[in-house]
Enzyme design. Structure first.
Site, PDB file in Angstrom:
ATOM      1  N   LYS A  54      -5.026  -0.887  35.828  1.00 46.66           N
ATOM      2  CA  LYS A  54      -4.356  -0.699  34.535  1.00 46.66           C
ATOM      3  C   LYS A  54      -3.240   0.325  34.677  1.00 46.66           C
ATOM      4  O   LYS A  54      -2.125   0.136  34.169  1.00 46.66           O
ATOM      5  CB  LYS A  54      -5.373  -0.282  33.463  1.00 46.66           C
ATOM      6  CG  LYS A  54      -6.287  -1.436  33.057  1.00 46.66           C
ATOM      7  CD  LYS A  54      -7.535  -1.000  32.288  1.00 46.66           C
ATOM      8  CE  LYS A  54      -8.444  -2.212  32.062  1.00 46.66           C
ATOM      9  NZ  LYS A  54      -9.740  -1.855  31.495  1.00 46.66           N
ATOM     10  N   GLN A  98     -13.031   3.390  29.348  1.00 50.16           N
ATOM     11  CA  GLN A  98     -13.563   2.303  30.174  1.00 50.16           C
ATOM     12  C   GLN A  98     -15.072   2.180  29.956  1.00 50.16           C
ATOM     13  O   GLN A  98     -15.813   3.144  30.114  1.00 50.16           O
ATOM     14  CB  GLN A  98     -13.241   2.580  31.659  1.00 50.16           C
ATOM     15  CG  GLN A  98     -13.641   1.456  32.592  1.00 50.16           C
ATOM     16  CD  GLN A  98     -12.861   0.165  32.353  1.00 50.16           C
ATOM     17  OE1 GLN A  98     -11.655   0.182  32.187  1.00 50.16           O
ATOM     18  NE2 GLN A  98     -13.566  -0.960  32.326  1.00 50.16           N
ATOM     19  N   ASP A 121      -7.609  -1.253  23.044  1.00 49.48           N
ATOM     20  CA  ASP A 121      -8.629  -2.209  23.482  1.00 49.48           C
ATOM     21  C   ASP A 121      -9.119  -3.055  22.308  1.00 49.48           C
ATOM     22  O   ASP A 121      -9.767  -4.078  22.505  1.00 49.48           O
ATOM     23  CB  ASP A 121      -9.820  -1.432  24.065  1.00 49.48           C
ATOM     24  CG  ASP A 121     -10.169  -1.873  25.464  1.00 49.48           C
ATOM     25  OD1 ASP A 121      -9.524  -2.798  25.967  1.00 49.48           O
ATOM     26  OD2 ASP A 121     -11.111  -1.284  26.041  1.00 49.48           O
TER      27      ASP A 121
END
Ligand code: NAD
Length: 292
Positions: A54, A98, A121
């Protein structure tokens, strides 16, 4: 094209196109800082690889990234403090925590701290609520990546039957919402571990999105000739990483199919970066596109 004639929906290629477009947009705007913050807790290997990818792609898109790494023993309140600080920092536009967090930590209490405009997200309850209500907000990256692949490869959705296998809040549920949205206009069915006769259900579909995490669950006999089949699942097996779709047999009957790897995984990252740019726009840190 795959060897058998199905169109190969190449996620690496589309990701690269999107990263280049983002770079061009940011460069054309004079390179204002667009910053994605990532938070990694513990030392889960795949998570470490995802976060590194990422950051690498963010740099290619001319974005900044900030990374906070905490060891697996970090307390709930310490993790929450880190996320609260990023939430309050005007130089940070997007926050990605994450998942999964190490055992013993409560991810919901951490995600709650991310304001919707920084929730790139799209997984917090407020972002999910916005998606359900059709309000402006960030859409979860993996199902959004599936939609981008369908668009890019010209897979018709209006009036088509779709089956999504898996009902998680990460993938399956938002995928159903996106496929059924006005303007997309598919008729989605949500299949799951308790769906009887999954094969027959799938055989009715023009579009199958497989997100169960069961290696090679979808075989050729699940697929109507010409259907589009999108593989989200990732299983780590003795033969390496395997998707939910039995690619070799499915490509013989499908009209379009994603490779695994190289399909939905790279698209998840591309959509994260698109969400980060729109996060900067929502926060007034990047000029809004002027439509022609
Ligand atoms: P999850 O475990 O939360 O959900 C799996 C879902 O599949 C459940 O709703 C369950 O009902 C359903 N299911 C399980 N077995 C089934 C069966 N035999 N038949 C029909 N349905 C069944 O998983 P998740 O977080 O939604 O992830 C799904 C898969 O996608 C995993 O393999 C995950 O690693 C992968 N994933 C990939 C990406 C990507 O970028 N490609 C992103 C996120 C998740």
């Amino acid at each position: 094209m795959s060897e058998a004639g199905a169109v190969l929906m190449d996620g690496n290629r589309l990701r690269d196109e999107i990263v280049n477009e983002l770079n061009a947009q940011i460069t054309a705007a004079g390179r204002p800082a667009v910053c994605l913050a990532t938070v990694l807790v513990g030392d889960d290997k795949p998570s470490r690889i995802y976060v590194a990818n990422k950051q690498r792609k963010a740099a290619e898109a001319a974005m900044e990234s900030r990374h906070v790494e905490l060891d697996a023993e970090t307390s709930q309140s310490e993790v929450q403090q880190v996320v609260a600080d990023l939430a309050a920092d005007p130089a940070v536009h997007g926050i990605l925590v994450q998942l999964p967090l190490p055992e013993g930590l409560n991810p919901d209490a951490v995600l709650e701290l991310i304001p919707p405009e920084k929730d790139v997200d799209g997984l917090t309850p407020r972002s999910m609520g916005r998606l359900v209500r059709g309000q402006q907000g960030h859409v979860p990256c993996t199902p959004l990546g599936v939609m981008r692949l369908l668009e890019r490869y010209g897979v018709a959705t209006a009036g088509k039957r779709a089956v999504v296998i898996g009902r998680s809040t990460l993938v399956g549920l938002p995928q159903v919402l996106l496929l059924g949205r006005k303007g997309v206009d598919a008729t989605p069915t949500l299949a799951h571990s308790r769906t009887p006769e999954l094969r027959e259900v799938c055989r009715q579909a023009d579009i199958i999105v497989a997100a169960a995490g069961i290696a090679r669950l979808v075989t050729a006999d699940f697929v109507q000739p010409g259907a589009a089949v999108i593989d989200v699942g990732i299983s780590r097996t003795a033969d390496g990483i395997v998707g939910d779709v039995d690619f070799e047999t499915v490509q013989q009957v499908a009209g379009a199919v994603t490779p695994m790897p190289g399909g939905t995984g790279p698209m998840t990252i591309a959509c994260l970066l698109q969400n980060t740019l729109s996060a900067a726009q929502m926060q007034g840190a990047f000029p809004l596109a002027v439509s022609a």
